[in-house]
Design an enzyme around this catalytic site. Structure first.
Site, PDB file in Angstrom:
ATOM      1  N   ASP A 259       0.866  -1.122  -0.083  1.00  0.00           N
ATOM      2  CA  ASP A 259      -0.100   0.001  -0.050  1.00  0.00           C
ATOM      3  C   ASP A 259       0.859   1.365   0.032  1.00  0.00           C
ATOM      4  O   ASP A 259       2.117   1.177   0.418  1.00  0.00           O
ATOM      5  CB  ASP A 259      -0.878  -0.069   1.176  1.00  0.00           C
ATOM      6  CG  ASP A 259      -2.208   1.089   1.033  1.00  0.00           C
ATOM      7  OD1 ASP A 259      -2.214   1.540   0.091  1.00  0.00           O
ATOM      8  OD2 ASP A 259      -3.211   0.882   1.424  1.00  0.00           O
TER       9      ASP A 259
HETATM   10  C1  BGC Z   1      -5.257   3.207   0.043  1.00  0.00           C
HETATM   11  C2  BGC Z   1      -5.186   1.923  -1.063  1.00  0.00           C
HETATM   12  C3  BGC Z   1      -4.962   2.809  -2.396  1.00  0.00           C
HETATM   13  C4  BGC Z   1      -3.897   3.557  -2.419  1.00  0.00           C
HETATM   14  C5  BGC Z   1      -3.376   4.360  -3.821  1.00  0.00           C
HETATM   15  C6  BGC Z   1      -3.969   4.042  -0.008  1.00  0.00           C
HETATM   16  O1  BGC Z   1      -4.193   4.878   0.603  1.00  0.00           O
HETATM   17  O2  BGC Z   1      -5.142   2.349   1.198  1.00  0.00           O
HETATM   18  O3  BGC Z   1      -6.660   1.311  -1.120  1.00  0.00           O
HETATM   19  O4  BGC Z   1      -5.007   1.816  -3.572  1.00  0.00           O
HETATM   20  O5  BGC Z   1      -3.806   4.385  -1.406  1.00  0.00           O
HETATM   21  O6  BGC Z   1      -4.180   5.271  -3.913  1.00  0.00           O
END
Ligand code: BGC
Length: 693
Positions: A259
């Site tokens: 993530d």
């Molecule tokens: C989220 C993810 C997301 C990523 C990219 C993160 O803050 O938890 O679900 O895919 O950001 O935007």
């Protein structure tokens, strides 16, 4: 091969000689994705391999939220990554806003989730995205979880079935899908540091289960390791999670990206199974190269990680049919808009309908009340899943369009309670729209409707006995006014077609057939996670001490009556289930059974066409130490008035198994099991006993 690898040993991909097609043995489409990935890895320099193992920041192409540059020397395309749980996200315009995943899941129809994935995958691909950061498949453990709307609900089997269907839909349109977020990502509070303390059995039976389906049935290409820790170790560097469970148990052959900023180390992370740091290169850029050069990380580990990155890229055909989409393209279609409406309609759940007030006649006068009903429709949740809606049909506009001509439909935003009450008094029916503002990054403080909305409902209900409440929420809310209102509808965050879908349900153009994928509690202290230790945790630790008793399992085990049970939902017609039969299908010639075939007749006993969801739960022998009963199969059936149809469902051995944490495997203990069939987790009239020897 010899000559080829000599040629490819030129360091740095920009200066490297460009091999001709015949010098690219990985381009033989007769080979498997794994074989092709292995051939390509042999041709890569260390720099090229490392370049695949992290994103770049800032992103050279102003569009995608994650970007891994191409390697032209070898014909490796860029990875272009975009969020999109309910439509293409990250600021893209001219896209379709679908209903929130929790709404789509409330259809209890994997075919609808498959179509949902197709719309999403098609729009992502046409925007030039080849890696869609969706779906979000974690079990909803905490009803206040800020990302409940992005998920499918509280049951692991259910989430797995929805996940595999949506993933197959996304990947059939081009992009690689992403099982978001692995693992125990069950709260937003303290999400960058929180440590989920959870026993092995619970981890396998509850939290891993949706990922098992995403990988097994769904063939998902990527997973995203989560921000949180599980049992003391960050997800993105946990050997238990990334190697033992994902690779060895679930046989995942794609890749794990972190993530955004969830990578915390170089050597630990790469050794334990992380393939790709996102969005930048703090740990997997120069630091990783240095670790390889100094011998702290072996080159064979790098080769394996890169092979796993390349495998789904080959499987999805990225090397054979490049993506020609563009971020500036208008990817909407009339079909996508009408699907968005259909998904919202199918996911709407009718919770209360006293005296058959609904559906409404098209000529009754209506007072529409509440911001979500007009001035501020609540069509989606917030955070990385946010979508720029091309339009949103407000409920009041949807109702005015669908009403008989000349019908009076007034609107009051509800901020002035006296004005709302007087509008309600002057109309035959009052419809109050209430909402929650759910977002990634924070949990809701409690389950109470924010601001003055409870008072608004109470004031309107006191003024008009024919009051209907429409909930535009992403998860459960408390309803202190429940006995005062005649009708309640859960419309969730319905997407761009909000008002059209809600009007179709209110007027009966569509007969509601959604069912709740999570429990609605009576009070905030009567939920599985209502102690501080469980949520939001104490000293950074969230104790999963409810163990297997997640969602309805807890309500059943503790004999707590919910306000609305898991699986519940009304219809404008009625159904009757009968003639349950359960037949084991044996291995050929053998005596042991592989699965059970279950047959039940469903009759529409009312006067309207409608759809029933047949739900099958299994109750294990007490000695197995399982919750009272657990969803193990379901199927939806459309029926004309008076019509009867058989529904045939399969129960596999997993429904009769438990995870033995000491032996680290699944087992099926002998004993008497019960198969329970009905219309919700609390309404299971048909039962059969199954003895396993
Ligand atoms: C989220 C993810 C997301 C990523 C990219 C993160 O803050 O938890 O679900 O895919 O950001 O935007």
């Amino acid at each position: 091969m010899m000559a080829a690898s000599l040629l490819f040993s030129v360091p740095g991909w920009t200066q490297g000689a460009i091999p001709s097609a015949t010098q690219r043995p990985w381009m033989n489409t007769a080979d498997s994705p794994q074989q092709r990935a292995a051939l390509l890895v042999k041709a890569m320099t260390l720099d090229e391999e490392i370049a695949m193992m992290h994103g770049v920041q800032p992103i050279p192409v102003k569009a995608y939220v994650g970007y891994v540059p191409p390697i032209p020397r070898l014909g490796i395309p860029a990875l272009t990554e975009t969020d999109g749980r309910a439509g293409v996200g990250n600021g893209a315009t001219q896209v379709t806003l679908l209903p929130a995943p929790i709404a789509a899941a409330s259809s209890w129809d994997p075919a609808l989730l498959n179509a949902f994935g197709k719309v999403l995958g098609n729009e992502e691909w046409n925007k030039g995205t080849n890696l869609a950061l969706s779906p979000s498949i974690d079990v909803v453990r905490v009803p206040e979880w800020g990302r409940t709307f992005e998920s499918y609900g509280e049951d692991p089997y259910f989430n797995g079935q929805m996940a595999q269907a949506e993933i197959r839909g996304i990947q059939s349109e081009g992009p690689i899908a992403n099982a978001n977020m692995y693992l125990t990502m069950n709260q937003e509070s303290n999400r960058f540091k929180e440590d989920s303390i959870v026993d092995e059995r619970t981890l396998h039976e509850i939290y891993l289960t949706p990922f098992a389906a995403a990988i097994g049935q769904g063939q998902v290409g990527t997973a995203m390791c989560a921000y949180v820790k599980t049992n003391g170790t960050y997800s993105c560097e946990s050997g238990d999670l990334l190697t033992d469970m994902l690779r060895n148990e679930l046989h995942f052959d794609g890749f794990v990206m972190s993530d955004w900023t969830a990578t915390h180390s170089t050597v630990d992370a790469v050794d334990h199974g992380l393939n790709q740091e996102m969005p930048g290169q703090k740990f997997f850029g120069q630091a990783l190269k240095a670790a390889v050069e100094s011998g702290k990380v072996s080159r064979s580990v790098i080769d394996e990680r890169v092979r796993q990155i390349l495998t789904p890229m080959f499987r999805q055909g990225f090397f054979d049919k490049p993506n020609t989409g563009s971020w500036t393209a208008n990817v909407q279609t009339p079909e996508h808009a009408s699907f968005s409406r259909q998904a919202a309609e199918q996911g709407t759940v009718l919770l209360k309908n006293t005296g058959g007030l609904l559906p409404l006649d098209r000529n009754v006068s209506i007072a529409v009340i509440g911001e979500a009903g007009g001035s501020r429709p609540k069509a989606e949740g917030a955070g990385s899943s946010g979508v720029v809606a091309p339009y949103i049909v407000s409920p009041v506009d949807g109702l005015r369009k669908a009403a008989a001509s000349g019908t009076l439909i007034t609107y009051a935003d509800g901020t002035d309670l006296a004005a709302a009450a007087s509008a309600a008094r002057e109309a035959k029916v009052a419809i109050v729209f209430v909402h929650t503002d759910e977002t990634e990054g924070s949990d809701r403080p409690d389950l109470v409707l924010p601001s003055n909305q409870d008072q608004m409902v109470a004031a309107v209900a006191a003024a008009n006995a024919r009051t209907i409440v429409v909930l535009d929420t992403g998860g459960p809310v408390l309803m202190p006014w429940i006995d005062k209102v005649a009708g309640v509808i859960e419309a969730w965050y319905p997407g761009q077609e909000d008002g059209n879908a809600t009007a179709a349900i209110l007027y009966g153009a569509v007969n509601p057939s959604g069912r709740l994928p999570l429990t609605f509690p009576r009070s905030a202290d009567e939920t599985p996670t209502s102690s501080q230790q469980r949520w939001p945790g104490v000293d950074g630790r969230s104790e999963y001490s409810e163990k297997l008793e997640v969602g309805y399992r807890w309500y059943d085990a503790t004999h707590t009556d919910p306000l609305f049970a898991f699986g519940f939902g009304l219809s404008y017609t009625t159904f009757h289930l009968s003639d349950l039969s359960v037949t084991p299908s044996r291995d050929q010639g053998g005596t042991s059974w592989r699965n059970l075939t279950l047959k039940v007749s469903v009759t529409n006993t009312g006067r309207r066409a409608g759809a029933e969801v047949v739900q099958v739960y299994v109750q294990q022998p007490a000695a197995n130490g399982e919750p009272p009963h657990q969803l193990s199969a379901f199927g939806k059936v459309d029926l004309q008035p008076g019509e009867t149809k058989p529904v045939i469902l399969n129960l596999d051995q997993r429904a009769f198994s438990i995870y033995d944490a000491d032996a680290r495997k699944w087992k099926t203990p002998a004993g008497k099991y019960r198969v329970l069939v009905g219309g919700s987790s609390r309404d299971l009239p048909l039962q059969r006993e199954i003895t396993i020897h």
